[in-house]
Design a protein around this motif. Structure first.
Motif, PDB file in Angstrom:
ATOM      1  N   LYS A  26       0.845  -1.201   0.000  1.00 62.77           N
ATOM      2  CA  LYS A  26       0.000   0.000   0.000  1.00 62.77           C
ATOM      3  C   LYS A  26       0.876   1.245   0.000  1.00 62.77           C
ATOM      4  O   LYS A  26       1.957   1.256   0.615  1.00 62.77           O
ATOM      5  CB  LYS A  26      -0.880   0.021   1.263  1.00 62.77           C
ATOM      6  CG  LYS A  26      -1.753  -1.213   1.465  1.00 62.77           C
ATOM      7  CD  LYS A  26      -2.950  -1.197   0.545  1.00 62.77           C
ATOM      8  CE  LYS A  26      -3.931  -2.342   0.764  1.00 62.77           C
ATOM      9  NZ  LYS A  26      -3.397  -3.684   0.916  1.00 62.77           N
ATOM     10  N   GLY A  28       2.744   4.352   0.892  1.00 67.41           N
ATOM     11  CA  GLY A  28       3.237   4.767   2.208  1.00 67.41           C
ATOM     12  C   GLY A  28       3.974   3.656   2.933  1.00 67.41           C
ATOM     13  O   GLY A  28       4.688   3.922   3.904  1.00 67.41           O
ATOM     14  N   TYR A 173       3.173   4.671  -5.436  1.00 69.16           N
ATOM     15  CA  TYR A 173       1.854   4.364  -6.016  1.00 69.16           C
ATOM     16  C   TYR A 173       1.630   2.865  -5.881  1.00 69.16           C
ATOM     17  O   TYR A 173       2.479   2.072  -6.291  1.00 69.16           O
ATOM     18  CB  TYR A 173       1.808   4.683  -7.513  1.00 69.16           C
ATOM     19  CG  TYR A 173       1.994   6.126  -7.920  1.00 69.16           C
ATOM     20  CD1 TYR A 173       1.989   7.168  -6.990  1.00 69.16           C
ATOM     21  CD2 TYR A 173       2.159   6.449  -9.257  1.00 69.16           C
ATOM     22  CE1 TYR A 173       2.160   8.486  -7.400  1.00 69.16           C
ATOM     23  CE2 TYR A 173       2.329   7.763  -9.679  1.00 69.16           C
ATOM     24  CZ  TYR A 173       2.337   8.776  -8.751  1.00 69.16           C
ATOM     25  OH  TYR A 173       2.513  10.074  -9.162  1.00 69.16           O
ATOM     26  N   GLY A 178      -3.622   4.083  -4.700  1.00 65.92           N
ATOM     27  CA  GLY A 178      -3.022   4.844  -3.600  1.00 65.92           C
ATOM     28  C   GLY A 178      -1.815   5.644  -4.068  1.00 65.92           C
ATOM     29  O   GLY A 178      -1.054   5.176  -4.913  1.00 65.92           O
ATOM     30  N   ASP A 179      -1.640   6.848  -3.494  1.00 66.84           N
ATOM     31  CA  ASP A 179      -0.605   7.771  -3.942  1.00 66.84           C
ATOM     32  C   ASP A 179      -0.014   8.463  -2.715  1.00 66.84           C
ATOM     33  O   ASP A 179      -0.670   9.295  -2.096  1.00 66.84           O
ATOM     34  CB  ASP A 179      -1.239   8.783  -4.909  1.00 66.84           C
ATOM     35  CG  ASP A 179      -0.265   9.839  -5.417  1.00 66.84           C
ATOM     36  OD1 ASP A 179       0.751  10.101  -4.738  1.00 66.84           O
ATOM     37  OD2 ASP A 179      -0.540  10.425  -6.474  1.00 66.84           O
ATOM     38  N   LEU A 180       1.207   8.076  -2.369  1.00 66.02           N
ATOM     39  CA  LEU A 180       1.856   8.653  -1.189  1.00 66.02           C
ATOM     40  C   LEU A 180       2.045  10.169  -1.328  1.00 66.02           C
ATOM     41  O   LEU A 180       1.887  10.899  -0.353  1.00 66.02           O
ATOM     42  CB  LEU A 180       3.228   8.003  -0.956  1.00 66.02           C
ATOM     43  CG  LEU A 180       4.149   8.750   0.028  1.00 66.02           C
ATOM     44  CD1 LEU A 180       3.609   8.695   1.447  1.00 66.02           C
ATOM     45  CD2 LEU A 180       5.563   8.229  -0.015  1.00 66.02           C
ATOM     46  N   GLN A 182       0.195  12.426  -2.824  1.00 68.54           N
ATOM     47  CA  GLN A 182      -1.051  13.138  -2.503  1.00 68.54           C
ATOM     48  C   GLN A 182      -1.340  13.079  -1.012  1.00 68.54           C
ATOM     49  O   GLN A 182      -1.624  14.091  -0.380  1.00 68.54           O
ATOM     50  CB  GLN A 182      -2.225  12.499  -3.248  1.00 68.54           C
ATOM     51  CG  GLN A 182      -2.365  13.000  -4.673  1.00 68.54           C
ATOM     52  CD  GLN A 182      -3.507  12.295  -5.418  1.00 68.54           C
ATOM     53  OE1 GLN A 182      -4.311  11.580  -4.817  1.00 68.54           O
ATOM     54  NE2 GLN A 182      -3.560  12.517  -6.718  1.00 68.54           N
ATOM     55  N   ASP A 183      -1.235  11.876  -0.459  1.00 68.17           N
ATOM     56  CA  ASP A 183      -1.579  11.696   0.958  1.00 68.17           C
ATOM     57  C   ASP A 183      -0.632  12.496   1.848  1.00 68.17           C
ATOM     58  O   ASP A 183      -1.054  13.143   2.809  1.00 68.17           O
ATOM     59  CB  ASP A 183      -1.484  10.214   1.343  1.00 68.17           C
ATOM     60  CG  ASP A 183      -2.484   9.355   0.590  1.00 68.17           C
ATOM     61  OD1 ASP A 183      -3.403   9.940  -0.025  1.00 68.17           O
ATOM     62  OD2 ASP A 183      -2.340   8.119   0.602  1.00 68.17           O
ATOM     63  N   GLY A 184       0.675  12.433   1.534  1.00 70.83           N
ATOM     64  CA  GLY A 184       1.667  13.080   2.390  1.00 70.83           C
ATOM     65  C   GLY A 184       1.605  14.593   2.314  1.00 70.83           C
ATOM     66  O   GLY A 184       1.702  15.293   3.325  1.00 70.83           O
ATOM     67  N   LYS A 186      -0.868  16.660   1.391  1.00 69.02           N
ATOM     68  CA  LYS A 186      -2.069  17.399   1.818  1.00 69.02           C
ATOM     69  C   LYS A 186      -2.048  17.689   3.329  1.00 69.02           C
ATOM     70  O   LYS A 186      -2.648  18.647   3.782  1.00 69.02           O
ATOM     71  CB  LYS A 186      -3.345  16.705   1.362  1.00 69.02           C
ATOM     72  CG  LYS A 186      -3.696  15.439   2.081  1.00 69.02           C
ATOM     73  CD  LYS A 186      -4.966  14.836   1.493  1.00 69.02           C
ATOM     74  CE  LYS A 186      -5.246  13.496   2.144  1.00 69.02           C
ATOM     75  NZ  LYS A 186      -6.061  12.605   1.336  1.00 69.02           N
ATOM     76  N   VAL A 187      -1.310  16.879   4.059  1.00 71.00           N
ATOM     77  CA  VAL A 187      -1.233  17.080   5.512  1.00 71.00           C
ATOM     78  C   VAL A 187      -0.487  18.377   5.843  1.00 71.00           C
ATOM     79  O   VAL A 187      -0.804  19.069   6.810  1.00 71.00           O
ATOM     80  CB  VAL A 187      -0.473  15.895   6.173  1.00 71.00           C
ATOM     81  CG1 VAL A 187      -0.313  16.105   7.678  1.00 71.00           C
ATOM     82  CG2 VAL A 187      -1.190  14.576   5.881  1.00 71.00           C
TER      83      VAL A 187
ATOM     84  N   TYR B 241       7.498  13.781  -0.022  1.00 72.72           N
ATOM     85  CA  TYR B 241       6.717  12.860   0.813  1.00 72.72           C
ATOM     86  C   TYR B 241       5.782  13.615   1.772  1.00 72.72           C
ATOM     87  O   TYR B 241       5.096  13.007   2.579  1.00 72.72           O
ATOM     88  CB  TYR B 241       7.646  11.955   1.645  1.00 72.72           C
ATOM     89  CG  TYR B 241       8.554  11.035   0.833  1.00 72.72           C
ATOM     90  CD1 TYR B 241       8.366  10.841  -0.532  1.00 72.72           C
ATOM     91  CD2 TYR B 241       9.589  10.344   1.454  1.00 72.72           C
ATOM     92  CE1 TYR B 241       9.198  10.005  -1.263  1.00 72.72           C
ATOM     93  CE2 TYR B 241      10.432   9.500   0.734  1.00 72.72           C
ATOM     94  CZ  TYR B 241      10.229   9.331  -0.624  1.00 72.72           C
ATOM     95  OH  TYR B 241      11.059   8.497  -1.333  1.00 72.72           O
TER      96      TYR B 241
END
Lengths: 193, 280
Positions: A26, A28, A173, A178-180, A182-184, A186-187, B241
């Motif tokens: 997955k 991340g 990816y 899933g895309d690290l 994008q996820d990382g 946006k935080v 990241y």
């Protein structure tokens, strides 16, 4: 299964990979890759594509394998390899879906990939790993052997067979969309620019 | 007239090529430490820690910090009272690059033509900019410039009406589009004004200023700080990241320009910021 989770939470990935292995990864996930991987970048991909288009055999069997986008610096005498960090993966986007269709399971690089690659990862159950760009000296420590297997005339861009042991990477990816990045990002994003 | 022999120039360039690739300058190492103190992202901190280890390993084992050992860019300040003897200045620089890259186990990354793309095998030629200046010394500022970040460099010709806000938005947009491809934390060299080519050259030259040092022009210094803060609010972070450290610094040089023009060039530099200089 060639994916198992270590006591430290890092996933150990041993090549070659099956669809089930790739499905278990997955975005991340931190991983350690061991086994054989192949290097190829712009010039080598440029030679592989016409072979694929003509249906001719490739100099390496990509089924279940991982391609690492890198062009190492020359090895000092007594060393296995020089500095060996990832190059920008998007330059290989043009070639990746065709290789995934042939059974390639993973690529290692850095940076964003285009939508066709993301879709091909889903369709053919593939994974895109990230290695730390610019950490070529540290990454050389995880390479146990390096042999040119095709296109020696391309120098640093030749296809090399690397035996790696615990090569550190992260899933950028996955095959589920899933895309690290994008996820990382946006935080921590505090402004749209 | 003071005489400087080409062999002294070639030897100096050879040493600069090897040192630049093996040993990051202290300004870069300090930038890693500063960022480790402020970065909130665990992934970002881990990247920065590994990059510091990478710098240490490269220095002690004399292997390149990054496998992309770059295209050599030289800014030469040639004192007008210097007479270069024994050959041509440009040949001497390329001779130094050839020996530095071959003897230093550095990667040959240059192709002889953008069309046939055959590798020259010794990383020559360098890109050389010469300024003639008063004095009797010859200063060489050398950079081993990585390709991945260079590919994300950009140029635009704004209208005077677009003004300062237009310049600011363009620079921030460059950081955004560079993203993880260019290996953040990035350093930006920005050239504003002059002409099409002048802005581009200024954007390269700006990178040679010591990282973390203030711009001697207080207006530009304030602008650099504002842009750096904006870049670091994008959230891209080390390697993309996610995190607070997207850029280590933004350096601006400006030049007078035509009443119709507002040229802006941005050179994107990665964290493998390999720059050295010597005065002969």
């Amino acid at each position: 299964m060639s994916v198992s989770t270590g006591a430290d939470g890092i996933k150990d990935v041993v090549t070659p990979l099956s669809d089930a292995d790739v499905t278990s990864l997955k975005a991340g996930d931190r991983v350690r890759i061991s086994g054989v991987i192949y290097t190829a970048r712009d010039a080598a991909h440029g030679r592989l594509l016409p072979l694929i288009e003509k249906g001719e055999p490739l100099p390496i069997d990509v089924k279940g394998q991982i391609i690492y986008y890198t062009g190492p610096s020359p090895a000092r005498p007594g060393s296995v390899i020089g500095s060996v960090g990832p190059t920008t993966a998007s330059r290989m986007d043009k070639f990746t879906p065709a290789l995934l269709a042939l059974g390639l399971k993973g690529t290692i690089g850095k940076g964003y990939r285009g939508q066709p690659v993301k879709e091909a990862l889903r369709q053919h159950t593939g994974v895109y790993f990230g290695a730390i760009g610019g950490a070529g000296a540290v990454l050389s420590e995880f390479v146990k052997s390096a042999t040119v297997v095709a296109y020696e005339d391309l120098g640093t861009e030749a296809i090399r067979r690397l035996e790696v042991d615990g090569f550190p990477a992260i899933v950028l990816y996955d095959c589920h969309g899933g895309d690290l990045y994008q996820d990382g990002q946006k935080v921590y994003a505090r402004e749209d620019g | 007239m003071r005489e400087v022999h080409v062999s002294a120039i070639a030897d100096a360039v050879k040493k600069l090529c090897m040192d630049a690739n093996w040993s990051l300058e202290p300004d870069m190492l300090r930038a890693f430490d500063r960022a480790l103190g402020t970065e909130r992202s665990a992934a970002g901190k881990q990247v920065l820690t590994i990059l510091k280890q990478n710098a240490e390993m490269a220095r002690t084992r004399r292997i390149p910090y990054c496998q992309d050992t770059g295209m050599v860019i030289c800014f030469v300040e040639l004192g007008q009272d210097v007479h270069v003897t024994g050959g041509a200045l440009y040949d001497a620089i390329n001779e130094g690059v050839r020996h530095g890259y071959q003897e230093g186990y550095l990667r040959a990354s240059i192709v002889r033509s953008p069309f046939d793309r055959v590798n020259t095998g010794d990383n020559t030629p360098a890109v050389i900019h010469v300024d003639v200046v008063p004095g009797a010394t010859l200063k060489i500022m050398l950079m081993a410039k990585g390709g991945g970040c260079e590919n994300r460099s950009k140029y635009t010709m704004l209208t005077p009406a677009a003004g300062l806000p237009g310049v600011k938005d363009f620079v921030v947009e460059c950081v955004k589009t560079a993203g993880p491809d260019a290996c953040p934390p990035l350093i930006l060299g920005v050239g504003v004004g002059g002409t099409f080519e002048k802005a581009a050259i200024l954007s390269k030259k700006a990178l040679f200023r010591e990282l973390g040092s203030p711009n001697p022009d207080s207006t530009l210094d304030a602008l650099e700080r504002e842009l750096l803060a904006r870049a670091n609010r994008l959230g891209i972070g080390p390697q993309g990241y996610g995190g607070d450290t997207t850029s280590f610094g933004i350096h601006i040089l400006s030049y007078p320009c035509h009443i119709t023009s507002l040229p802006v060039a941005v050179t994107i530099e990665c964290h493998a910021h390999r720059h050295k200089e010597v005065t002969l």
